[in-house]
Write a protein that holds these residues in place. Structure first.
Motif, mmCIF file in Angstrom:
data_model
loop_
_atom_site.group_PDB
_atom_site.id
_atom_site.type_symbol
_atom_site.label_atom_id
_atom_site.label_comp_id
_atom_site.label_asym_id
_atom_site.label_seq_id
_atom_site.Cartn_x
_atom_site.Cartn_y
_atom_site.Cartn_z
ATOM 1 N N TRP A 1 47.541 42.132 50.112
ATOM 2 C CA TRP A 1 46.183 41.591 49.967
ATOM 3 C C TRP A 1 46.237 40.162 49.421
ATOM 4 C CZ3 TRP A 1 43.637 40.274 45.356
ATOM 5 C CH2 TRP A 1 42.260 40.062 45.457
ATOM 6 N N LEU A 2 47.119 39.920 48.442
ATOM 7 C CA LEU A 2 47.279 38.557 47.921
ATOM 8 C C LEU A 2 47.728 37.614 49.033
ATOM 9 C CD1 LEU A 2 49.086 39.157 44.478
ATOM 10 C CD2 LEU A 2 46.778 38.243 44.812
ATOM 11 N N SER B 1 38.126 47.614 41.722
ATOM 12 C CA SER B 1 39.338 47.015 42.268
ATOM 13 C C SER B 1 40.475 48.034 42.326
ATOM 14 C CB SER B 1 39.747 45.822 41.406
ATOM 15 O OG SER B 1 40.996 45.319 41.795
ATOM 16 N N HIS C 1 47.775 39.496 34.666
ATOM 17 C CA HIS C 1 47.748 40.847 35.227
ATOM 18 C C HIS C 1 48.950 41.646 34.733
ATOM 19 C CE1 HIS C 1 45.280 38.485 38.062
ATOM 20 N NE2 HIS C 1 44.594 39.597 38.219
ATOM 21 N N THR D 1 43.984 36.436 49.674
ATOM 22 C CA THR D 1 43.690 35.686 48.451
ATOM 23 C C THR D 1 44.323 34.304 48.447
ATOM 24 O OG1 THR D 1 43.684 37.810 47.378
ATOM 25 C CG2 THR D 1 43.725 35.894 45.946
ATOM 26 N N ARG E 1 49.285 33.622 36.447
ATOM 27 C CA ARG E 1 48.685 34.630 37.338
ATOM 28 C C ARG E 1 49.209 36.034 37.056
ATOM 29 N NH1 ARG E 1 46.397 33.452 42.462
ATOM 30 N NH2 ARG E 1 45.125 35.280 42.629
ATOM 31 N N PHE E 2 50.534 36.210 37.173
ATOM 32 C CA PHE E 2 51.223 37.426 36.739
ATOM 33 C C PHE E 2 52.716 37.130 36.778
ATOM 34 C CE2 PHE E 2 51.610 40.171 40.936
ATOM 35 C CZ PHE E 2 51.775 39.039 41.717
ATOM 36 N N LEU F 1 41.923 48.636 46.025
ATOM 37 C CA LEU F 1 43.302 48.254 46.381
ATOM 38 C C LEU F 1 44.266 49.434 46.263
ATOM 39 C CD1 LEU F 1 43.511 44.692 44.710
ATOM 40 C CD2 LEU F 1 43.164 45.233 47.130
ATOM 41 N N HIS G 1 37.735 36.592 39.344
ATOM 42 C CA HIS G 1 38.345 35.408 39.976
ATOM 43 C C HIS G 1 37.275 34.655 40.763
ATOM 44 C CE1 HIS G 1 42.611 36.983 39.591
ATOM 45 N NE2 HIS G 1 41.928 38.120 39.486
ATOM 46 N N LEU H 1 47.815 45.609 46.813
ATOM 47 C CA LEU H 1 47.860 44.346 46.068
ATOM 48 C C LEU H 1 48.679 43.217 46.708
ATOM 49 C CD1 LEU H 1 47.201 42.613 43.585
ATOM 50 C CD2 LEU H 1 49.196 43.630 42.474
ATOM 51 N N ASP I 1 36.834 42.394 38.452
ATOM 52 C CA ASP I 1 37.971 41.881 39.224
ATOM 53 C C ASP I 1 37.598 41.505 40.657
ATOM 54 O OD1 ASP I 1 40.636 41.050 39.628
ATOM 55 O OD2 ASP I 1 41.196 42.999 40.461
ATOM 56 N N GLN J 1 37.720 33.929 44.603
ATOM 57 C CA GLN J 1 37.838 35.077 45.511
ATOM 58 C C GLN J 1 36.482 35.621 45.959
ATOM 59 O OE1 GLN J 1 40.532 37.971 43.746
ATOM 60 N NE2 GLN J 1 42.079 36.412 43.360
ATOM 61 N N HIS K 1 44.054 45.317 34.430
ATOM 62 C CA HIS K 1 44.507 46.573 35.025
ATOM 63 C C HIS K 1 45.300 47.462 34.056
ATOM 64 C CE1 HIS K 1 42.901 44.893 38.676
ATOM 65 N NE2 HIS K 1 43.561 43.788 38.390
ATOM 66 N N GLU L 1 49.633 46.840 37.641
ATOM 67 C CA GLU L 1 48.485 47.206 38.475
ATOM 68 C C GLU L 1 48.923 48.124 39.613
ATOM 69 O OE1 GLU L 1 46.678 43.678 40.022
ATOM 70 O OE2 GLU L 1 45.155 44.738 41.202
HETATM 71 N N1 GUN Z 1 47.786 40.177 40.564
HETATM 72 C C1 GUN Z 1 48.116 38.882 40.719
HETATM 73 N N2 GUN Z 1 47.101 38.163 41.207
HETATM 74 C C2 GUN Z 1 46.082 39.019 41.366
HETATM 75 C C3 GUN Z 1 44.749 38.877 41.843
HETATM 76 O O1 GUN Z 1 44.289 37.796 42.219
HETATM 77 N N3 GUN Z 1 43.998 40.011 41.858
HETATM 78 C C4 GUN Z 1 44.471 41.204 41.436
HETATM 79 N N4 GUN Z 1 43.667 42.269 41.465
HETATM 80 N N5 GUN Z 1 45.715 41.366 41.000
HETATM 81 C C5 GUN Z 1 46.504 40.291 40.968
#
Ligand code: GUN
Ligand code: ZN
Length: 442
Positions: A96-97, A296, A232, A101, A204-205, A300, A79, A93, A322, A82, A271, A235
């Motif tokens: 942390w987002l 990562s 993603h 992030t 993104r996910f 995380l 990313h 995760l 990552d 980041q 992941h 994860e």
């Molecule tokens: N899942 C959704 N967004 C992210 C991200 O920016 N990093 C990671 N590691 N997992 C995510």
């Protein structure tokens, strides 16, 4: 004519196929080799003795007998927004987002900020010997534009895309199904297959896209042949539970993406630590890949990827940093952490396999191997010149290695960006490390 040819004489390693560590098949190594580059492409590779035997004048070579030349490293999941939140303390995760992030990514609404950040990011990649990557930008189309512009200025082979997210993030970071479709189409028209650049659809996910947005993504994937798709997958346990509550109709996490047509040969899922048997089977069946992000996954607290299970089922697994969930841009450090993750599961990562994965293996996983990944004649000359002993400790360890495998294992276990002496793109030197002597003068 002859002056167009550049000749590099050093230790040279590349892979012609996935290596068999017991027979050495797939590995080509020259303790004293010559790599010829012409017009940015590989012209020839042979031992210095063979080259001299064909009448080649070895005096023409740039000679560095103690250095190791390898194809440039490839990062299959990273990313760029980041970079500045790498090494952010204390969270798993989802927190942390939210805490690190998402605030950082809001700055990428500013095109000038994004352009500078893209340039810094690419400089760091090149200093780490990474010459191609599959890159997440941010939700702002201008940040994607800025990234492609900077990558084009360096003439890099890069795959990237605008992050799509239309829910469950700060309002300032949200697009809509409609706006993301419009902006993605414009970016694809501008950048996909322009020079060495490729576009990756980047929802993104699952939690941050509505079903409408995932449907748009699937439509775009079908509309433009040759696109990539990155997102993603599985994860983190809390993330998986959230996906289950948001998409109760899906049979599992992967099925959310499958229902919208997002699986395929050019789909790379970051992941995939906690995938179930059905998902593994479906990944293999569709040729979809998993990006293994060991620094990562450890940082995380996400979990240990069961590489053997995925590979024995036929899933293509690539190596990735990552960053900024990952803690290093260095593929060397990434390989070292991958080794430890596998050690924790009584699995193994042979050094030859590790370096294959970071080069030709990742090129194959990203469907870039017709262009690069090894030193086959005609391929693009993206390569890295490595110091095996970049520190006194490394020099001491290397002095007691007995063969290539041991040298490579010490390199990946102890090495990092300080081992990268020079990086070349299409035969052009784009990075040179200040020598240790110069460092001392600083
Ligand atoms: N899942 C959704 N967004 C992210 C991200 O920016 N990093 C990671 N590691 N997992 C995510
Ligand atoms: Zn990621």
């Amino acid at each position: 004519r002859h002056s167009d040819v550049q000749a590099f004489r050093a230790k040279i390693l590349h892979f012609t196929d996935r290596p068999d560590p017991t027979t050495g098949q797939g590995v080509e190594y020259f303790d004293d080799g010559v790599l010829l580059v012409e017009h940015g492409r590989i012209k020839a590779l042979a031992s210095a003795a063979a080259m001299a035997g064909q009448g080649f004048d070895l005096q023409q070579c740039r000679h560095s007998p103690e250095q190791l030349i390898m194809p440039g490293f490839i990062d299959s999941h990273i990313h760029y927004p980041q970079t500045a939140v790498i090494a952010s303390y204390g969270e798993q995760l989802l927190d942390w987002l939210n805490h690190y992030t998402f605030p950082a990514e809001q700055q990428f609404a500013d095109a000038e900020f994004a352009a500078l950040a893209a340039q810094q990011f690419l400089n760091i990649l090149l200093a780490n010997g990474t010459t191609s990557a599959l890159v997440y930008t941010s939700v702002f189309a201008q940040s994607t534009q800025a990234f492609f512009q900077q990558a084009e200025a360096y003439n890099l082979r890069m795959i990237a895309g605008k992050v799509m997210m239309d829910r469950h993030a700060p309002a300032a970071l949200l697009d809509t199904a409609e706006s993301s479709e419009r902006e993605c189409r414009a970016l694809i028209e501008d950048w996909h297959n322009r020079g060495r650049l490729h576009y990756a659809l980047t929802p993104r996910f699952a939690p941050t896209s509505t079903p409408q947005q995932l449907a748009v993504t699937g439509k775009l994937y079908r509309d433009y042949p040759g696109l990539y798709l990155q997102t993603h997958l599985s994860e983190n346990r809390a993330e998986i539970a959230w996906v289950k509550s948001l998409f109760p109709e899906a049979s599992d996490y992967l099925d959310v993406y499958d229902r919208f047509g997002l699986l395929g040969r050019r789909s790379v899922f970051g992941h995939g630590i906690h995938v179930r048997e059905r998902e593994i089977h479906r990944l293999a069946q569709t040729g979809s890949g998993i990006a293994f992000c060991p620094t990562s996954n450890l940082f995380l607290g996400s979990g240990l990827l069961d590489l053997a299970r995925l590979e024995s089922a036929g899933v293509a697994v690539s190596m990735a940093t990552d960053v900024g969930g990952g803690t290093s841009f260095s593929l060397l450090r990434t390989l070292a952490e991958a080794y430890k993750v596998l050690q924790m599961q009584q699995q193994n990562l042979h050094p030859l396999t590790a370096f294959y994965m970071a080069t030709l293996g990742n090129a194959r996983a990203l469907d870039l191997d017709t262009h690069l990944g090894n030193f086959a004649p005609g391929k693009e000359a993206d390569f890295v010149v490595l110091d095996l002993g970049a520190t006194p400790l490394q020099a001491l360890r290397q002095a007691s290695t007995r063969n290539l495998t041991e040298q490579l294992f010490a390199l990946m276990t102890l090495g990092d960006e300080h081992n990268v002496a020079r990086t070349y793109i299409m035969g052009k030197q784009v990075f040179r490390r200040a020598s240790r002597k110069e460092d001392q003068q600083w």
